[in-house]
Design an enzyme around this catalytic site. Sequence first.
Site, PDB file in Angstrom:
ATOM      1  N   GLU A   1      -4.313  19.841  15.384  1.00 25.93           N
ATOM      2  CA  GLU A   1      -4.765  18.940  16.454  1.00 25.93           C
ATOM      3  C   GLU A   1      -4.351  19.473  17.821  1.00 25.93           C
ATOM      4  O   GLU A   1      -5.158  19.506  18.767  1.00 25.93           O
ATOM      5  CB  GLU A   1      -4.174  17.545  16.241  1.00 25.93           C
ATOM      6  CG  GLU A   1      -4.527  16.537  17.315  1.00 25.93           C
ATOM      7  CD  GLU A   1      -5.999  16.220  17.333  1.00 25.93           C
ATOM      8  OE1 GLU A   1      -6.655  16.559  18.337  1.00 25.93           O
ATOM      9  OE2 GLU A   1      -6.504  15.665  16.345  1.00 25.93           O
TER      10      GLU A   1
ATOM     11  N   ASP B   1      -6.888  20.509  20.815  1.00 28.49           N
ATOM     12  CA  ASP B   1      -6.845  19.823  22.103  1.00 28.49           C
ATOM     13  C   ASP B   1      -6.700  20.809  23.254  1.00 28.49           C
ATOM     14  O   ASP B   1      -7.416  20.721  24.264  1.00 28.49           O
ATOM     15  CB  ASP B   1      -5.680  18.829  22.140  1.00 28.49           C
ATOM     16  CG  ASP B   1      -5.894  17.634  21.238  1.00 28.49           C
ATOM     17  OD1 ASP B   1      -6.995  17.495  20.680  1.00 28.49           O
ATOM     18  OD2 ASP B   1      -4.951  16.836  21.070  1.00 28.49           O
TER      19      ASP B   1
ATOM     20  N   SER C   1     -11.208  13.063  18.139  1.00 27.59           N
ATOM     21  CA  SER C   1     -10.101  13.753  18.789  1.00 27.59           C
ATOM     22  C   SER C   1     -10.603  14.863  19.698  1.00 27.59           C
ATOM     23  O   SER C   1      -9.893  15.298  20.602  1.00 27.59           O
ATOM     24  CB  SER C   1      -9.129  14.329  17.761  1.00 27.59           C
ATOM     25  OG  SER C   1      -9.790  15.234  16.923  1.00 27.59           O
TER      26      SER C   1
ATOM     27  N   ILE D   1     -26.120   6.064  25.148  1.00 29.03           N
ATOM     28  CA  ILE D   1     -26.514   6.531  23.818  1.00 29.03           C
ATOM     29  C   ILE D   1     -27.268   5.386  23.152  1.00 29.03           C
ATOM     30  O   ILE D   1     -26.708   4.320  22.889  1.00 29.03           O
ATOM     31  CB  ILE D   1     -25.290   6.942  22.988  1.00 29.03           C
ATOM     32  CG1 ILE D   1     -24.464   7.996  23.740  1.00 29.03           C
ATOM     33  CG2 ILE D   1     -25.724   7.452  21.623  1.00 29.03           C
ATOM     34  CD1 ILE D   1     -25.205   9.271  24.064  1.00 29.03           C
TER      35      ILE D   1
ATOM     36  N   GLY E   1     -27.170  -0.265  27.436  1.00 30.56           N
ATOM     37  CA  GLY E   1     -25.931  -0.802  27.986  1.00 30.56           C
ATOM     38  C   GLY E   1     -24.750  -0.401  27.137  1.00 30.56           C
ATOM     39  O   GLY E   1     -24.826   0.488  26.282  1.00 30.56           O
TER      40      GLY E   1
END
Length: 533
Positions: free
Chosen positions: A250, A254, A448, A488, A507
Amino acid sequence: MEEKPIRCTLILLPRGRGELDNRCPAPEGDAAVDDAWCDSLRALIEVSREVLDAAGERARQHGLHIISSRTAPGELVVEGTRARIRAAFEDPSELGLRDLLQGTEMLIPDLVEVEAPRNAPHTLLFGIPQAGTPLFTAPDLARFYEFPEKLDGSGQKIGVILQGGGFAPSGLETYFGCLGLSMPAIHVVEVDGAVNQPAPMKQIQKLLCDMGAAEFGPPKACDASRPDWKGGGIGQHLDSGLMDIRWTAEGLMDVQILSALANGAEVRVYITANTSIGLYKAIQRAVDDGVSVLSCSFGSVESSWDAKHRQAVDAALTYAASQGVTVCFSSGNHGSTPDNRRPEELLVSYPGSSPWALCCGGTWILSPSGNDRGEEVWNEGHGQRRAASGGGFSAVYGRPWWQDDHNEERRRGVPDVASNAAFSSGVWLWFAADGASTGANTASTGTSSAAPVWAALAALINQKLERRLGFLPRQLYRKAAQRGLQAILAGNNIIRPHVQQYHAHPGWNACAGLGRPIGRALLDALAPPAPGT
């Protein structure tokens, strides 16, 4: 046998402050970091020096040692046995303690019988794009999202928090070199006694390759021909017992995404304990270190958090907002029903569900390297291997004022925003030892990967505006900011056929929030108006 002493953090907050989102007033001005508004936040977490001194005196009377104290967030760190700490502070109805606290509430998460849940990284790393899919890199993603050009985050500090494993910059010079970028400045900070213990790179590589989530070989982005992926698809979810590997992977993901998008920013990786106090301390330390943006790609089901543990983390998040720090959390990868033990319950992930986080959900870019700029809610896989953007409504937080015109429920809705999270449109990552010519080529997967995208964009906008955006949700929900967000409109985050919620719609929605960024337009929307306009 005599009980061993422990170091315990007592958090003191103004009593009766209620839910922070309902008590905090809306700001009057348009400034990104409004001093008066920040002061109103600080008042929610600040206690007087007199209260701290009185609490310290009581601690000494019970044989406890004072390690440190601070007024915001109100905090007293003591050392002693659990029995002595309980005798001094655990019974708030006791007359002497009630008088001493003078209307202050005390939280002692270290003594809460119900432990805080162990947060898990929201990276899945369970697949790579199908055969023939063109390579897609973080700079490609920046162009797709129209990030502002000629900005690299210089002058900004971005924090990343890891609650397990550790971080080592293995293979990063090769990774950034393949993208034509410089090696960023990266510093690892061990918080409150935590130790940086990254999993060995060979273990990460073996796991990814064994589960079909990587292609082993030279770094694909260094090949001038930009070769397509050879083949892939879904592998499997990572086992929960492999936490050190998951946290280490992770952290690498990142930093690779963050620093590819904001290459000039300094990155500080905070290693802390996987407890509520560990997270509280890491947020506090990052804010005190001067970070302007925090990226956090982890969480656990909101209902598994005891109120005292949540209140401690919320105090740190409120402190961050009061200091003009933007905190991005991922929304989770298991759609609207993330708990296998309660598969029919609509649940959300905390800390992403905190009103004081910018909660980042996931999308699926339909043709990342083609002309089709379509984007849907991230939802892919089949059967037990299905994954989707976490989203829904909090069971513990009321609707904050900034969502009043967007959310018909009376509860906090998540996510706030979204960006690419699908493995089929994942960006190229490189996991390798330093100096190695071969390694694991894989693709970012999970929400993530959305949190660092938004964190990097916030850093770029901070750089351009020469000021901090600070608490970003209150600005994004304003009508003026909507031109910087692409809603989206297709897809859903349903992973269990018998639970038919939630679906995308115009919205804000509980799958992708307000939508994904249109970088340059968002910068223009958040910039102050020109004089005379």
